[in-house]
Write a protein that holds these residues in place. Structure first.
Motif, mmCIF file in Angstrom:
data_model
loop_
_atom_site.group_PDB
_atom_site.id
_atom_site.type_symbol
_atom_site.label_atom_id
_atom_site.label_comp_id
_atom_site.label_asym_id
_atom_site.label_seq_id
_atom_site.Cartn_x
_atom_site.Cartn_y
_atom_site.Cartn_z
ATOM 1 N N GLU A 18 41.960 -27.419 -5.604
ATOM 2 C CA GLU A 18 41.983 -28.775 -5.044
ATOM 3 C C GLU A 18 41.079 -28.795 -3.814
ATOM 4 N N GLN A 19 40.534 -29.976 -3.537
ATOM 5 C CA GLN A 19 39.580 -30.085 -2.421
ATOM 6 C C GLN A 19 40.248 -30.587 -1.138
ATOM 7 N N GLY A 20 41.494 -30.264 -0.933
ATOM 8 C CA GLY A 20 42.175 -30.673 0.295
ATOM 9 C C GLY A 20 42.307 -32.181 0.411
ATOM 10 N N TYR A 21 42.563 -32.864 -0.716
ATOM 11 C CA TYR A 21 42.670 -34.316 -0.691
ATOM 12 C C TYR A 21 44.009 -34.764 -0.107
ATOM 13 N N ARG A 22 44.017 -36.016 0.404
ATOM 14 C CA ARG A 22 45.244 -36.645 0.902
ATOM 15 C C ARG A 22 45.313 -38.033 0.291
#
Ligand SMILES: Cc1cc2nc3c(=O)[nH]c(=O)nc-3n(C[C@H](O)[C@H](O)[C@H](O)COP(=O)(O)OP(=O)(O)OC[C@H]3O[C@@H](n4cnc5c(N)ncnc54)[C@H](O)[C@@H]3O)c2cc1C
Length: 465
Positions: A303-307
């Motif tokens: 995952e690309q550190g999404y929020r």
């Protein structure tokens, strides 16, 4: 204002304050509408650090948050002005491959655990997202890709180590402090800070898994649910009715059209798995069919550190048939959200074979879990409107199962926490709370307030391992 001068020299771990460059990243949680500024973030190195931080918080009357993977929908892993116990440094993974067990640090993520165990063809089931912390998901219950085959995450929890409000490190398992062990399996962060967890592992190596995307019609949705219910326990499914996202494998002309986007895992023999997924493929011509034999670890891509800024409503239900499917499609079509979705997880299987009172997660007989969610842009719309939409659709799908899953609850008040812990479960949890955290030091969670300690339950000072 809290001073770190007294705390920092006593800790082996790192202490972060607003002056530190790492502070902003360390206070960031998954729920993007949460923007809290703790006075101190203590990246603890182990139980001694944790005991010191607890003592400091109690002495100063500070609010105390406990953070593992930071995915609490309520943002319980961070607080305003108080202290955060950040467990991200507790990531040890100690595998006993022959014994098929592993001890893991309370700050490890589900994805990191799965990759480490997967190197040996073994797995414990967590949820559908690799960046979720094993601390939070395990203490909530843990409903994921292996739920029908191997049960909830807590059904595979063999022991835990926890620092309680008195600063003591306790080892708990079915024989040692069994009431606390019962409470930890579903009762959330109410009882202390869990430093290590011991899990049972299962041989889960190559599975038939991945993503199946079907056009969303009432027939397809109802058919999907019926097939998932009738499928062998090896097959667990997580299906989202939602607008098709602009992903490379979705034809451009279908972007935004409503689809059933289903993550599926058949944890067993590959040929049997292909047979088990065939009826789903036959429901309609798939928009995308990415189901294939794969390593189980591939279910947790990087995952690309999404929020996300989202509002959601968790519930259990007995079924989703044609009529409910029509309602879901109609309401999603009316939502003003950037992305509105209705997630349906058909349960049963191994999860349902455990008696409801065996753990603090009591929804063993619920046939399915539904999560109605709206991802929205806070600069153009009001959270309360999306919350009302989610509650509205949930109410229409309500068929008499009053439960809620603690892991997916946001900050929704005591009535909803009670829905997560119905009847006798609530009373029993409140009694354990009274014994181990009578002053409610750990209250930034789906909080169970301590009842008056029953005579049969010793005081924390008398509890010894
Ligand atoms: C994108 C997303 C996907 C999800 N998918 C699933 C899913 O498939 N299945 C499922 O079951 N759940 C799922 N959840 C819910 C998730 O399991 C819970 O929200 C869980 O509490 C998050 O754990 P965390 O450690 O990441 O969060 P945190 O915010 O770090 O922790 C949440 C709370 O748990 C407690 N806690 C965490 N670790 C410890 C510890 N070591 N000791 C004591 N208390 C602790 C604390 O009270 C803390 O505030 C999902 C959530 C999100 C946001």
């Amino acid at each position: 204002m809290l001073s770190t001068r007294r705390l920092a020299p006593d800790l082996k771990g790192q202490v972060l304050t607003p002056q530190d460059s790492a502070y902003d990243e360390a206070r960031t949680v998954f729920a993007a509408h949460i923007d809290r500024r703790p006075a101190v973030i203590a990246r603890v190195a182990g139980p001694d650090d944790i005991a010191r931080v607890i003592a400091y918080a109690r002495a100063t009357g500070s609010e105390l948050a406990v953070r593992s993977g930071g995915h609490s929908p309520a943002g319980h892993g961070v607080c305003d002005g108080g202290i955060v116990i950040d467990l991200s440094a507790l990531r040890a993974f100690e595998l006993d491959a022959a014994g098929r067990t592993a001890w893991a640090g309370g700050g490890l993520t589900a994805g990191a655990f799965t990759v480490a165990a997967g190197e040996h063809g073994l797995a414990t089931g967590f949820g559908d997202t690799g960046s979720v912390g094993i601390g939070g998901i395990t203490l909530a219950g843990g409903i994921g890709f292996l739920v029908r085959k191997h049960g909830l995450t807590i059904d595979n929890l063999l022991a835990a180590e926890i620092v309680t409000a008195d600063g003591r490190l306790r080892r708990v398992d079915p024989e040692t402090e069994p009431e606390l062990f019962w409470a930890l399996r579903g009762g959330g962060g109410n009882f202390g800070v869990v430093t290590r967890l011991k899990y049972r592992l299962h041989p889960v190596d190559t599975v038939v898994g991945g993503l199946l995307c079907l056009p969303a019609t009432p027939e397809v949705i109802a058919g999907f649910v019926a097939e998932a219910d009738a499928a062998p326990d090896e097959l667990s499914t997580i299906a989202n009715v939602m607008p098709a996202p602009p992903l490379p494998f979705v034809p451009e002309e279908l972007h935004g059209g409503l689809v059933v986007m289903a993550k599926m895992v058949y944890a067993g023999d590959v040929e049997a798995g292909e047979r088990a997924v065939a009826p789903f493929r036959a429901l309609a011509k798939p928009v995308a069919d990415l189901l294939r034999p794969m390593k189980y670890t591939e279910m947790y891509p990087d995952e690309q550190g999404y929020r996300l800024t989202a509002v959601a409503n968790t519930m259990f239900a007995g079924g989703v048939g044609f009529r409910q499917a029509e309602t879901i499609l109609e309401r999603i079509g009316q939502s003003p959200a950037t992305m509105a979705a209705c997630e349906i997880r058909v349960l049963g299987g191994a999860m349902a074979h455990v008696p409801a009172d065996a753990t603090a997660f009591a929804h063993r007989q619920s046939r399915m879990m539904i999560n109605v969610a709206a991802i929205y842009d806070p600069s153009t719309s009001e959270r309360s409107d999306h919350a009302a939409w989610a509650r509205g659709l949930s109410a229409e799908l309500d068929d008499g199962d009053p439960g809620a899953y603690a892991g997916l609850l946001a900050d929704e008040g005591e009535e909803r926490v009670r829905a997560a812990y119905p009847g006798a479960t609530w009373e029993r949890l409140a009694a354990v709370k009274a014994a181990y955290d009578p002053d409610n030091v750990f209250r930034l969670n789906q909080n169970i307030r301590p009842t008056r300690r029953p005579a049969s339950m010793p005081h924390i000072d008398d509890l010894s391992s």
